[in-house]
Design a protein around this motif. Sequence first.
Motif, PDB file in Angstrom:
ATOM      1  N   UNK A  80       0.843  -1.191   0.000  1.00  0.00           N
ATOM      2  CA  UNK A  80       0.000   0.000   0.000  1.00  0.00           C
ATOM      3  C   UNK A  80       0.879   1.241   0.000  1.00  0.00           C
ATOM      4  N   UNK A  81       0.876   1.953  -1.120  1.00  0.00           N
ATOM      5  CA  UNK A  81       1.617   3.219  -1.235  1.00  0.00           C
ATOM      6  C   UNK A  81       3.078   3.071  -0.836  1.00  0.00           C
ATOM      7  N   UNK A  82       3.732   2.009  -1.322  1.00  0.00           N
ATOM      8  CA  UNK A  82       5.145   1.803  -1.058  1.00  0.00           C
ATOM      9  C   UNK A  82       5.466   1.170   0.271  1.00  0.00           C
ATOM     10  N   UNK A  83       4.449   0.728   1.013  1.00  0.00           N
ATOM     11  CA  UNK A  83       4.647   0.067   2.298  1.00  0.00           C
ATOM     12  C   UNK A  83       4.046  -1.331   2.278  1.00  0.00           C
ATOM     13  N   UNK A  84       4.764  -2.291   2.881  1.00  0.00           N
ATOM     14  CA  UNK A  84       4.195  -3.612   3.111  1.00  0.00           C
ATOM     15  C   UNK A  84       3.444  -3.527   4.428  1.00  0.00           C
ATOM     16  N   UNK A  85       2.142  -3.815   4.410  1.00  0.00           N
ATOM     17  CA  UNK A  85       1.293  -3.583   5.583  1.00  0.00           C
ATOM     18  C   UNK A  85       0.668  -4.897   6.042  1.00  0.00           C
ATOM     19  N   UNK A  86       0.950  -5.255   7.298  1.00  0.00           N
ATOM     20  CA  UNK A  86       0.302  -6.393   7.950  1.00  0.00           C
ATOM     21  C   UNK A  86      -0.926  -5.883   8.679  1.00  0.00           C
ATOM     22  N   UNK A  87      -2.094  -6.488   8.400  1.00  0.00           N
ATOM     23  CA  UNK A  87      -3.330  -6.084   9.055  1.00  0.00           C
ATOM     24  C   UNK A  87      -3.960  -7.278   9.760  1.00  0.00           C
ATOM     25  N   UNK A  88      -4.345  -7.059  11.004  1.00  0.00           N
ATOM     26  CA  UNK A  88      -5.028  -8.077  11.799  1.00  0.00           C
ATOM     27  C   UNK A  88      -6.347  -7.469  12.263  1.00  0.00           C
ATOM     28  N   UNK A  89      -7.466  -7.821  11.621  1.00  0.00           N
ATOM     29  CA  UNK A  89      -8.751  -7.204  11.978  1.00  0.00           C
ATOM     30  C   UNK A  89      -9.197  -7.514  13.402  1.00  0.00           C
ATOM     31  N   UNK A  90      -8.889  -8.750  13.891  1.00  0.00           N
ATOM     32  CA  UNK A  90      -9.378  -9.143  15.203  1.00  0.00           C
ATOM     33  C   UNK A  90     -10.873  -9.425  15.149  1.00  0.00           C
ATOM     34  N   UNK A  91     -11.594  -9.181  16.261  1.00  0.00           N
ATOM     35  CA  UNK A  91     -11.047  -8.712  17.540  1.00  0.00           C
ATOM     36  C   UNK A  91     -10.346  -9.823  18.305  1.00  0.00           C
ATOM     37  N   UNK A  92      -9.407  -9.408  19.166  1.00  0.00           N
ATOM     38  CA  UNK A  92      -8.712 -10.329  20.058  1.00  0.00           C
ATOM     39  C   UNK A  92      -9.137  -9.961  21.475  1.00  0.00           C
ATOM     40  N   UNK A  93      -9.753 -10.892  22.164  1.00  0.00           N
ATOM     41  CA  UNK A  93     -10.365 -10.605  23.465  1.00  0.00           C
ATOM     42  C   UNK A  93      -9.323 -10.308  24.535  1.00  0.00           C
ATOM     43  N   UNK A  94      -9.714  -9.493  25.505  1.00  0.00           N
ATOM     44  CA  UNK A  94      -8.861  -9.246  26.656  1.00  0.00           C
ATOM     45  C   UNK A  94      -8.528 -10.547  27.366  1.00  0.00           C
ATOM     46  N   UNK A  95      -7.260 -10.746  27.696  1.00  0.00           N
ATOM     47  CA  UNK A  95      -6.806 -11.963  28.350  1.00  0.00           C
ATOM     48  C   UNK A  95      -6.437 -13.083  27.404  1.00  0.00           C
ATOM     49  N   UNK A  96      -6.694 -12.911  26.101  1.00  0.00           N
ATOM     50  CA  UNK A  96      -6.431 -13.977  25.133  1.00  0.00           C
ATOM     51  C   UNK A  96      -4.952 -14.037  24.771  1.00  0.00           C
ATOM     52  N   UNK A  97      -4.472 -15.269  24.536  1.00  0.00           N
ATOM     53  CA  UNK A  97      -3.124 -15.478  24.020  1.00  0.00           C
ATOM     54  C   UNK A  97      -3.186 -15.461  22.495  1.00  0.00           C
ATOM     55  N   UNK A  98      -2.212 -14.817  21.872  1.00  0.00           N
ATOM     56  CA  UNK A  98      -2.208 -14.756  20.415  1.00  0.00           C
ATOM     57  C   UNK A  98      -0.779 -14.671  19.901  1.00  0.00           C
ATOM     58  N   UNK A  99      -0.628 -14.969  18.616  1.00  0.00           N
ATOM     59  CA  UNK A  99       0.658 -14.797  17.950  1.00  0.00           C
ATOM     60  C   UNK A  99       0.404 -14.295  16.536  1.00  0.00           C
ATOM     61  N   UNK A 100       1.011 -13.171  16.204  1.00  0.00           N
ATOM     62  CA  UNK A 100       0.887 -12.632  14.856  1.00  0.00           C
ATOM     63  C   UNK A 100       1.609 -13.542  13.868  1.00  0.00           C
ATOM     64  N   UNK A 101       1.154 -13.579  12.614  1.00  0.00           N
ATOM     65  CA  UNK A 101       1.808 -14.442  11.631  1.00  0.00           C
ATOM     66  C   UNK A 101       3.184 -13.925  11.239  1.00  0.00           C
ATOM     67  N   UNK A 102       4.040 -14.841  10.806  1.00  0.00           N
ATOM     68  CA  UNK A 102       5.328 -14.457  10.239  1.00  0.00           C
ATOM     69  C   UNK A 102       5.089 -13.812   8.877  1.00  0.00           C
ATOM     70  N   UNK A 103       5.841 -12.754   8.589  1.00  0.00           N
ATOM     71  CA  UNK A 103       5.730 -12.042   7.315  1.00  0.00           C
ATOM     72  C   UNK A 103       7.012 -12.258   6.524  1.00  0.00           C
ATOM     73  N   UNK A 104       6.890 -12.844   5.341  1.00  0.00           N
ATOM     74  CA  UNK A 104       8.030 -13.025   4.441  1.00  0.00           C
ATOM     75  C   UNK A 104       7.865 -12.070   3.267  1.00  0.00           C
ATOM     76  N   UNK A 105       8.854 -11.201   3.078  1.00  0.00           N
ATOM     77  CA  UNK A 105       8.796 -10.175   2.035  1.00  0.00           C
ATOM     78  C   UNK A 105       9.791 -10.547   0.943  1.00  0.00           C
ATOM     79  N   UNK A 106       9.284 -10.761  -0.253  1.00  0.00           N
ATOM     80  CA  UNK A 106      10.105 -11.203  -1.377  1.00  0.00           C
ATOM     81  C   UNK A 106      10.445 -10.001  -2.257  1.00  0.00           C
ATOM     82  N   UNK A 107      11.745  -9.795  -2.472  1.00  0.00           N
ATOM     83  CA  UNK A 107      12.240  -8.622  -3.183  1.00  0.00           C
ATOM     84  C   UNK A 107      13.171  -9.027  -4.317  1.00  0.00           C
TER      85      UNK A 107
END
Length: 208
Positions: free
Chosen positions: A126-153
């Motif tokens: 998006x406009x020269x930026x690689x953007x990771x978006x996580x819509x959620x929602x992620x509840x209070x007290x919840x355990x989570x892990x964001x995905x790994x991002x691999x950028x190919x150049x």
Amino acid sequence: MKPTTRFLSAAAFVLVPLLAIGTTASAAVQTITFQLRASAVGQTSTFTFTQDVDASAPATVTAGGALTVTLTPGPNTVPTSAGGYTVNNIRGLSLSLPVPANSTYVSASLSGGSGLGSAAPSVSLQSGNIVLKVPGPIAGGAHFQLPAVSIHLTAGTSGTIATKLGGTSYDNPGLSFTANVHVLFFNVDAPSAGYPSPNPVLTTTTIG
């Protein structure tokens, strides 16, 4: 303490510990300080948090060659309360990374991740930026892990390819998200946005 003042303190405590970033790279882990601004009930509050970041990329690449930069977030937990208020959830998390100079963006992909809510995360250019978006929602007290991002150049003809996080100001943020907090008899959204300061180079690849 006035309710609005207590709320802003709560918003700051909610927003500080939400995001953890790390990778299995061989590069040294660096600590990033984000300057953040939260807004709610007509008030604003500024605060900082520090974040360790580990990123991986090849040390060298031939001119015109392919390379991959990888960011792998570590596990984290949404707090259940802050400043005496209940955290309902966080949502709309966005983290950006500019396409490095002396390279051309090819694609980006996600892998892994857990506990991220009902909507799937995404990554896009998006406009020269690689953007990771996580819509959620992620509840209070919840355990989570964001995905790994691999950028190919694709490497340019010469020079170095340096990877840094995005964001230069509150109005041009590299990190943003919204926390929903129960204050008195109401549920209140506290949008937050900010930038890394200082913003160190995470990886460097020499073309040659």
